[in-house]
Design a protein around this motif. Structure first.
Motif, PDB file in Angstrom:
ATOM      1  N   SER A 177       0.829  -1.206   0.000  1.00  0.00           N
ATOM      2  CA  SER A 177       0.000   0.000   0.000  1.00  0.00           C
ATOM      3  C   SER A 177       0.867   1.261   0.000  1.00  0.00           C
ATOM      4  CB  SER A 177      -0.938   0.017   1.210  1.00  0.00           C
ATOM      5  OG  SER A 177      -0.192   0.112   2.397  1.00  0.00           O
ATOM      6  N   SER A 178       2.197   1.064   0.059  1.00  0.00           N
ATOM      7  CA  SER A 178       3.111   2.204   0.004  1.00  0.00           C
ATOM      8  C   SER A 178       3.554   2.431  -1.453  1.00  0.00           C
ATOM      9  CB  SER A 178       4.343   1.919   0.864  1.00  0.00           C
ATOM     10  OG  SER A 178       5.146   0.913   0.243  1.00  0.00           O
ATOM     11  N   ARG A 179       4.371   3.435  -1.642  1.00  0.00           N
ATOM     12  CA  ARG A 179       4.960   3.641  -2.978  1.00  0.00           C
ATOM     13  C   ARG A 179       6.183   2.739  -3.090  1.00  0.00           C
ATOM     14  NH1 ARG A 179       3.866   8.616  -5.590  1.00  0.00           N
ATOM     15  NH2 ARG A 179       2.269   9.818  -4.514  1.00  0.00           N
ATOM     16  N   TRP A 180       5.950   1.461  -3.142  1.00  0.00           N
ATOM     17  CA  TRP A 180       7.041   0.487  -3.071  1.00  0.00           C
ATOM     18  C   TRP A 180       7.823   0.415  -4.381  1.00  0.00           C
ATOM     19  CZ3 TRP A 180       6.886  -3.995  -6.193  1.00  0.00           C
ATOM     20  CH2 TRP A 180       5.680  -4.205  -6.864  1.00  0.00           C
ATOM     21  N   THR A 181       9.077   0.045  -4.223  1.00  0.00           N
ATOM     22  CA  THR A 181       9.941  -0.138  -5.385  1.00  0.00           C
ATOM     23  C   THR A 181      10.341  -1.608  -5.471  1.00  0.00           C
ATOM     24  OG1 THR A 181      11.970   0.193  -4.117  1.00  0.00           O
ATOM     25  CG2 THR A 181      10.913   2.173  -5.044  1.00  0.00           C
ATOM     26  N   GLN A 182      10.950  -1.968  -6.571  1.00  0.00           N
ATOM     27  CA  GLN A 182      11.447  -3.340  -6.716  1.00  0.00           C
ATOM     28  C   GLN A 182      12.455  -3.641  -5.606  1.00  0.00           C
ATOM     29  OE1 GLN A 182      10.336  -5.596  -8.661  1.00  0.00           O
ATOM     30  NE2 GLN A 182      11.908  -7.195  -8.419  1.00  0.00           N
ATOM     31  N   GLY A 183      13.250  -2.621  -5.247  1.00  0.00           N
ATOM     32  CA  GLY A 183      14.223  -2.799  -4.167  1.00  0.00           C
ATOM     33  C   GLY A 183      13.535  -3.063  -2.838  1.00  0.00           C
ATOM     34  N   ASP A 184      12.407  -2.407  -2.596  1.00  0.00           N
ATOM     35  CA  ASP A 184      11.652  -2.652  -1.349  1.00  0.00           C
ATOM     36  C   ASP A 184      11.165  -4.099  -1.294  1.00  0.00           C
ATOM     37  OD1 ASP A 184      11.908   0.010  -0.533  1.00  0.00           O
ATOM     38  OD2 ASP A 184      10.052   0.602  -1.568  1.00  0.00           O
ATOM     39  N   LEU A 185      10.711  -4.607  -2.447  1.00  0.00           N
ATOM     40  CA  LEU A 185      10.213  -5.983  -2.469  1.00  0.00           C
ATOM     41  C   LEU A 185      11.361  -6.967  -2.241  1.00  0.00           C
ATOM     42  CD1 LEU A 185       8.000  -8.057  -2.861  1.00  0.00           C
ATOM     43  CD2 LEU A 185       8.281  -7.824  -5.343  1.00  0.00           C
ATOM     44  N   VAL A 186      12.499  -6.695  -2.850  1.00  0.00           N
ATOM     45  CA  VAL A 186      13.668  -7.560  -2.625  1.00  0.00           C
ATOM     46  C   VAL A 186      14.038  -7.549  -1.135  1.00  0.00           C
ATOM     47  CG1 VAL A 186      16.144  -7.825  -3.079  1.00  0.00           C
ATOM     48  CG2 VAL A 186      14.565  -7.299  -4.977  1.00  0.00           C
ATOM     49  N   GLY A 216      11.133 -16.256  -4.599  1.00  0.00           N
ATOM     50  CA  GLY A 216      12.391 -15.632  -5.016  1.00  0.00           C
ATOM     51  C   GLY A 216      12.451 -15.475  -6.526  1.00  0.00           C
ATOM     52  N   ARG A 217      11.989 -16.497  -7.232  1.00  0.00           N
ATOM     53  CA  ARG A 217      11.975 -16.410  -8.706  1.00  0.00           C
ATOM     54  C   ARG A 217      11.000 -15.325  -9.151  1.00  0.00           C
ATOM     55  NH1 ARG A 217      12.494 -22.060  -8.093  1.00  0.00           N
ATOM     56  NH2 ARG A 217      10.251 -22.414  -8.238  1.00  0.00           N
ATOM     57  N   LEU A 218       9.876 -15.232  -8.459  1.00  0.00           N
ATOM     58  CA  LEU A 218       8.888 -14.199  -8.800  1.00  0.00           C
ATOM     59  C   LEU A 218       9.491 -12.805  -8.596  1.00  0.00           C
ATOM     60  CD1 LEU A 218       5.962 -13.409  -9.526  1.00  0.00           C
ATOM     61  CD2 LEU A 218       5.403 -13.598  -7.085  1.00  0.00           C
ATOM     62  N   VAL A 219      10.175 -12.619  -7.480  1.00  0.00           N
ATOM     63  CA  VAL A 219      10.797 -11.316  -7.203  1.00  0.00           C
ATOM     64  C   VAL A 219      11.844 -10.998  -8.271  1.00  0.00           C
ATOM     65  CG1 VAL A 219      12.258 -10.056  -5.563  1.00  0.00           C
ATOM     66  CG2 VAL A 219      10.343 -11.445  -4.724  1.00  0.00           C
ATOM     67  N   ALA A 220      12.622 -12.014  -8.658  1.00  0.00           N
ATOM     68  CA  ALA A 220      13.675 -11.790  -9.669  1.00  0.00           C
ATOM     69  C   ALA A 220      13.085 -11.360 -11.003  1.00  0.00           C
ATOM     70  CB  ALA A 220      14.502 -13.069  -9.827  1.00  0.00           C
ATOM     71  N   GLU A 221      11.909 -11.881 -11.332  1.00  0.00           N
ATOM     72  CA  GLU A 221      11.253 -11.510 -12.601  1.00  0.00           C
ATOM     73  C   GLU A 221      10.466 -10.207 -12.467  1.00  0.00           C
ATOM     74  OE1 GLU A 221       8.490 -14.586 -13.423  1.00  0.00           O
ATOM     75  OE2 GLU A 221      10.002 -16.159 -13.494  1.00  0.00           O
ATOM     76  N   GLY A 222      10.386  -9.690 -11.246  1.00  0.00           N
ATOM     77  CA  GLY A 222       9.450  -8.622 -10.926  1.00  0.00           C
ATOM     78  C   GLY A 222       9.518  -7.407 -11.817  1.00  0.00           C
ATOM     79  N   ALA A 223      10.733  -7.006 -12.190  1.00  0.00           N
ATOM     80  CA  ALA A 223      10.877  -5.771 -12.962  1.00  0.00           C
ATOM     81  C   ALA A 223      10.169  -5.859 -14.302  1.00  0.00           C
ATOM     82  CB  ALA A 223      12.358  -5.458 -13.151  1.00  0.00           C
ATOM     83  N   SER A 224       9.984  -7.093 -14.805  1.00  0.00           N
ATOM     84  CA  SER A 224       9.353  -7.239 -16.130  1.00  0.00           C
ATOM     85  C   SER A 224       7.850  -7.467 -16.026  1.00  0.00           C
ATOM     86  CB  SER A 224       9.990  -8.416 -16.876  1.00  0.00           C
ATOM     87  OG  SER A 224       9.745  -9.620 -16.165  1.00  0.00           O
ATOM     88  N   LEU A 225       7.316  -7.502 -14.809  1.00  0.00           N
ATOM     89  CA  LEU A 225       5.887  -7.784 -14.624  1.00  0.00           C
ATOM     90  C   LEU A 225       5.108  -6.519 -14.304  1.00  0.00           C
ATOM     91  CD1 LEU A 225       6.232 -10.981 -12.388  1.00  0.00           C
ATOM     92  CD2 LEU A 225       5.823 -10.884 -14.853  1.00  0.00           C
ATOM     93  N   ASP A 226       3.830  -6.571 -14.560  1.00  0.00           N
ATOM     94  CA  ASP A 226       2.929  -5.489 -14.154  1.00  0.00           C
ATOM     95  C   ASP A 226       2.966  -5.375 -12.625  1.00  0.00           C
ATOM     96  OD1 ASP A 226       0.420  -3.739 -14.606  1.00  0.00           O
ATOM     97  OD2 ASP A 226      -0.210  -5.238 -13.127  1.00  0.00           O
ATOM     98  N   ARG A 227       3.113  -4.164 -12.114  1.00  0.00           N
ATOM     99  CA  ARG A 227       3.300  -3.968 -10.665  1.00  0.00           C
ATOM    100  C   ARG A 227       2.133  -4.515  -9.846  1.00  0.00           C
ATOM    101  NH1 ARG A 227       6.449  -0.274  -8.133  1.00  0.00           N
ATOM    102  NH2 ARG A 227       4.734   0.567  -6.910  1.00  0.00           N
ATOM    103  N   ARG A 228       0.924  -4.223 -10.283  1.00  0.00           N
ATOM    104  CA  ARG A 228      -0.233  -4.671  -9.495  1.00  0.00           C
ATOM    105  C   ARG A 228      -0.353  -6.195  -9.508  1.00  0.00           C
ATOM    106  NH1 ARG A 228      -4.683  -3.480  -6.866  1.00  0.00           N
ATOM    107  NH2 ARG A 228      -6.605  -4.620  -7.291  1.00  0.00           N
TER     108      ARG A 228
END
Ligand code: SF4
Length: 263
Positions: free
Chosen positions: A181-190, A212-224
């Motif tokens: 619910s915050s303005r999270w970044t990929q780094g926050d999720l990692v 972990g695999r999901l997080v690694a792919e995260g940058a290429s996925l829709d944020r929501r």
């Protein structure tokens, strides 16, 4: 997603468990652990679906009935009135508010045809003994609408392992919802995933690796989509009760630690 506050976790609860006289016989089912131990650490959000439905207190008892080949209905036991629609309408009326109430967990009254989470008695309209295969109508609507929400019954919370698991999931759900619910970044999720490594490993090493695999792919996925998927898989992993051998008590929140010390 609704905004998540920094306060005590808000927990939905069947009103009768807090000692309120809302049961069919105008009695209650006050649960000492919930009221005296868990209660001071959380903010309760009580709800009694049968009172909301206008059945009154006291009222005739009800139970679940399955017609041959038909759906399960909520019937009054003596007068045999079908009150399913009345209950469902009341639940639907309140479900949006419940979904927006920033809940981190829910404690339901076991065995109730409205609130019971599982193993609720279902009678056949042809007679015979009841089968413990049902779920209360409100519980079913709640768990369908909020599938990631930690839900337990007060009866199961007398089991120390289930109680600890529920407390852990409540605070974990609050943390993951706070993140998304915050303005999270990929780094926050990692960072979040890394901080929960030992917790996840204690429950399900395979789920930890999949996340972990999901997080690694995260940058290429829709944020929501990423947030929804991570939250769902994170909570499913924690729902697997940790074995004592694998369990690691990793830097819990002080309130979580306080509650864990009571299990
Ligand atoms: S079990 Fe649910 S419906 Fe029944 S009295 Fe308690 S809160 Fe109300």
């Amino acid at each position: 997603m609704s905004p998540v506050t920094d306060s005590r976790p808000r927990i939905g609860v069947s009103t009768c468990l807090l000692g309120e006289p809302v049961r069919w016989d105008a009695g209650h089912k006050r649960d000492p652990y919930l009221v005296d131990v868990f209660g001071p650490q959380v903010e309760w959000v009580p709800f009694c679906p049968e009172v909301e439905a206008g059945f009154g207190t006291p009222r005739e008892t009800m139970h679940l009935v399955r017609a041959a080949g038909g759906p399960i209905t909520l019937m009054t036991t003596k007068t045999q009135r079908d009150v399913t629609r009345q209950l469902r309408t009341a639940v639907q009326r309140r479900m949006d508010a419940i979904a927006e109430a920033d809940l981190s967990g829910y404690v339901l009254k076991k065995d109730s045809p409205s609130c019971g989470m599982a193993r609720v008695k279902v009678y056949s309209d042809r007679g015979g003994p009841a089968e413990r295969t049902g779920r209360g109508l409100f519980a079913d609507a709640l768990m369908t609408r909020l599938p990631n929400l930690p839900v337990e019954e007060e009866g199961r919370l007398s089991d120390p392992r289930l109680r600890e698991n529920f407390v852990e999931r409540v605070f974990a759900f609050q943390r993951v919802r706070r993140l998304f619910s915050s303005r999270w970044t990929q780094g926050d999720l990692v960072a979040f995933h890394t901080a929960h490594k030992l917790t996840l490993m204690a429950h399900s090493p395979s789920a930890y690796r999949a996340l972990g695999r999901l997080v690694a792919e995260g940058a290429s996925l829709d944020r929501r989509a990423l947030a929804l998927r991570y939250e769902a898989e994170f909570m499913q992993a924690l729902a697997v009760v940790a074995t004592p051998k694998r369990h690691a008590n990793v830097d819990p929140h002080p309130r979580e630690l306080s509650l864990r010390n009571h299990v």
